[in-house]
Scaffold this motif. Structure first.
Motif, mmCIF file in Angstrom:
data_model
loop_
_atom_site.group_PDB
_atom_site.id
_atom_site.type_symbol
_atom_site.label_atom_id
_atom_site.label_comp_id
_atom_site.label_asym_id
_atom_site.label_seq_id
_atom_site.Cartn_x
_atom_site.Cartn_y
_atom_site.Cartn_z
ATOM 1 N N LYS A 179 0.906 -1.243 -0.038
ATOM 2 C CA LYS A 179 0.157 0.060 -0.235
ATOM 3 C C LYS A 179 1.099 1.319 -0.054
ATOM 4 N N PRO A 180 0.307 2.521 -0.494
ATOM 5 C CA PRO A 180 1.058 3.758 -0.486
ATOM 6 C C PRO A 180 1.643 3.981 0.886
ATOM 7 N N GLY A 181 2.996 4.379 0.804
ATOM 8 C CA GLY A 181 3.566 4.764 1.912
ATOM 9 C C GLY A 181 4.541 3.443 2.581
ATOM 10 N N ASP A 182 4.217 2.228 2.013
ATOM 11 C CA ASP A 182 4.967 1.136 2.595
ATOM 12 C C ASP A 182 6.266 0.906 1.747
ATOM 13 N N ALA A 183 7.190 0.223 2.469
ATOM 14 C CA ALA A 183 8.452 0.039 1.730
ATOM 15 C C ALA A 183 8.064 -1.135 0.549
ATOM 16 N N GLY A 184 8.669 -0.613 -0.615
ATOM 17 C CA GLY A 184 8.472 -1.754 -1.847
ATOM 18 C C GLY A 184 7.552 -1.398 -2.618
ATOM 19 N N ARG A 185 6.801 -0.205 -2.135
ATOM 20 C CA ARG A 185 5.596 0.494 -3.262
ATOM 21 C C ARG A 185 5.913 0.860 -4.451
ATOM 22 N N GLY A 186 7.318 1.409 -4.820
ATOM 23 C CA GLY A 186 7.626 1.824 -5.758
ATOM 24 C C GLY A 186 8.158 0.404 -6.768
ATOM 25 N N SER A 187 8.728 -0.344 -6.317
ATOM 26 C CA SER A 187 8.960 -1.655 -6.965
ATOM 27 C C SER A 187 7.637 -2.361 -7.501
ATOM 28 N N PHE A 188 6.775 -2.410 -6.272
ATOM 29 C CA PHE A 188 5.429 -3.125 -6.633
ATOM 30 C C PHE A 188 4.764 -2.414 -7.887
ATOM 31 N N LEU A 189 4.507 -1.090 -7.982
ATOM 32 C CA LEU A 189 3.938 -0.374 -8.910
ATOM 33 C C LEU A 189 4.869 -0.639 -10.184
ATOM 34 N N SER A 190 6.066 -0.481 -10.271
ATOM 35 C CA SER A 190 6.730 -0.960 -11.314
ATOM 36 C C SER A 190 6.785 -2.302 -11.953
ATOM 37 N N TRP A 191 6.592 -3.318 -11.170
ATOM 38 C CA TRP A 191 6.367 -4.650 -11.806
ATOM 39 C C TRP A 191 4.933 -4.646 -12.382
ATOM 40 N N CYS A 236 2.035 -5.413 -18.122
ATOM 41 C CA CYS A 236 1.345 -4.893 -19.015
ATOM 42 C C CYS A 236 1.941 -3.995 -19.959
ATOM 43 N N GLY A 237 2.818 -3.246 -19.728
ATOM 44 C CA GLY A 237 3.724 -2.403 -20.413
ATOM 45 C C GLY A 237 4.893 -2.827 -21.323
ATOM 46 N N VAL A 238 5.494 -3.846 -20.928
ATOM 47 C CA VAL A 238 6.587 -4.501 -21.547
ATOM 48 C C VAL A 238 6.215 -6.022 -21.642
ATOM 49 N N LEU A 239 6.312 -6.760 -20.602
ATOM 50 C CA LEU A 239 6.391 -8.067 -20.865
ATOM 51 C C LEU A 239 5.228 -8.654 -21.889
ATOM 52 N N GLU A 240 3.822 -8.236 -21.535
ATOM 53 C CA GLU A 240 3.020 -8.634 -22.607
ATOM 54 C C GLU A 240 3.287 -8.400 -23.998
ATOM 55 N N PRO A 241 3.722 -7.136 -24.324
ATOM 56 C CA PRO A 241 3.970 -6.689 -25.497
ATOM 57 C C PRO A 241 5.175 -7.360 -26.240
ATOM 58 N N ALA A 242 6.254 -7.567 -25.392
ATOM 59 C CA ALA A 242 7.558 -8.310 -25.748
ATOM 60 C C ALA A 242 7.130 -9.786 -26.140
ATOM 61 N N ILE A 250 11.337 -0.657 -33.916
ATOM 62 C CA ILE A 250 10.599 0.192 -32.998
ATOM 63 C C ILE A 250 10.012 -0.830 -31.897
ATOM 64 N N LEU A 251 9.851 -1.635 -32.343
ATOM 65 C CA LEU A 251 9.206 -2.766 -31.108
ATOM 66 C C LEU A 251 10.523 -2.982 -30.112
ATOM 67 N N LYS A 252 11.502 -3.446 -30.644
ATOM 68 C CA LYS A 252 12.794 -3.327 -29.786
ATOM 69 C C LYS A 252 13.105 -2.310 -29.054
ATOM 70 N N SER A 253 13.232 -1.269 -29.626
ATOM 71 C CA SER A 253 13.350 0.078 -28.786
ATOM 72 C C SER A 253 12.424 0.390 -27.746
ATOM 73 N N MET A 273 12.325 -10.812 -25.134
ATOM 74 C CA MET A 273 12.074 -11.561 -23.973
ATOM 75 C C MET A 273 13.512 -11.852 -23.570
ATOM 76 N N THR A 274 14.279 -11.592 -24.232
ATOM 77 C CA THR A 274 15.680 -11.901 -23.549
ATOM 78 C C THR A 274 15.933 -10.914 -22.290
ATOM 79 N N GLU A 275 15.727 -9.535 -22.721
ATOM 80 C CA GLU A 275 15.907 -8.490 -21.707
ATOM 81 C C GLU A 275 14.804 -8.855 -20.574
ATOM 82 N N VAL A 276 13.610 -9.170 -20.860
ATOM 83 C CA VAL A 276 12.487 -9.573 -19.936
ATOM 84 C C VAL A 276 13.012 -10.421 -18.952
#
Ligand SMILES: N[C@@H](CCC(=O)N[C@@H](CS)C(=O)NCC(=O)O)C(=O)O
Length: 207
Positions: A87-99, A104-110, A122-125, A130-133
């Motif tokens: 939840k907001p304010g707890d440790a790890g919130r940034g990491s949680f939001l990022s994953w 949806c923004g990287v893994l699924e499209p890749a 353009i897809l790669k840039s 999946m290698t970088e994923v």
């Protein structure tokens, strides 16, 4: 009660799994619907409130509609008091939001680009491949048991779900393989499968 539109063995199965883990499945109305599958079979179900006939789809108590797995999973986690989120304010919130967004923004499209055998700069840039994923998951895990730390979150459920559909794209790293095993065993697949069997039976009987 929120209403979840679900079709068995699809992207909405991870929402069912989340609700089971939270012990909240009974507090959500689950409507089992048919969808159009990748092979063209099935049909758009008039019972499904999703404008395009997709799953998952959620209608909240106050009549708001939510589409996209990550949004639905985060909404349900918040609604039930953050048992599987940070939840907001707890440790790890940034990491949680990022994953959650990385899914949806990287893994699924890749992954979709890989399935479709699309190879364009353009897809790669934009998304990388999946290698970088695989590298990102490996380094993100480090020596932690789960993506955000010591406990399972919906970030693990959604990120690991991709490799359930596409085990051949699972990164070779032993760290990632062990993490996927850990996530799957925490989820307890047998209960989900029993639910899905009933969902298939309900679809068959209403056909
Ligand atoms: N980005 C969406 C994708 C939803 C989606 O495409 N679901 C598939 C099932 S796995 C579906 O409903 N397909 C039916 C259709 O395309 O008509 C999410 O993650 O929620």
């Amino acid at each position: 009660m929120p209403t979840l539109f679900h079709s068995p063995h699809t992207r909405s199965s991870r929402v069912i799994s989340q609700l089971m883990l939270m012990g909240k499945l009974v507090q959500v109305t689950v409507v089992i619907v048919e969808i159009v599958k990748n092979d063209g079979s099935g049909h758009k179900d008039p019972k499904n409130a999703h404008p395009e006939g997709k799953v998952p789809f959620l209608v909240t108590d106050d009549g708001e509609t939510i589409r996209e797995s990550t949004a639905i999973m985060m909404y349900l986690d918040e609604f039930f008091g953050h048992p599987l989120g940070i939840k907001p304010g707890d440790a790890g919130r940034g990491s949680f939001l990022s994953w959650m967004s990385y899914y949806c923004g990287v893994l699924e499209p890749a992954m979709v680009a890989h399935f479709a055998e699309l190879d364009h700069p353009i897809l790669k840039s934009t998304f990388r491949t999946m290698t970088e994923v695989g590298e990102h998951i490996t380094s993100g895990l480090g020596d932690k048991p789960f993506l955000v730390g010591d406990r399972l979150t919906i970030a693990d459920i959604i990120m690991a779900s991709a490799f359930k559909w596409a085990p051949h794209l699972m990164p070779k790293s032993p760290t990632v393989k062990a993490w996927i095993k850990r996530v799957e065993s925490a989820q307890g697949g047998a209960r989900l499968e029993a639910f899905e069997t009933q969902a298939f039976a309900a679809l068959k009987s209403s056909a």
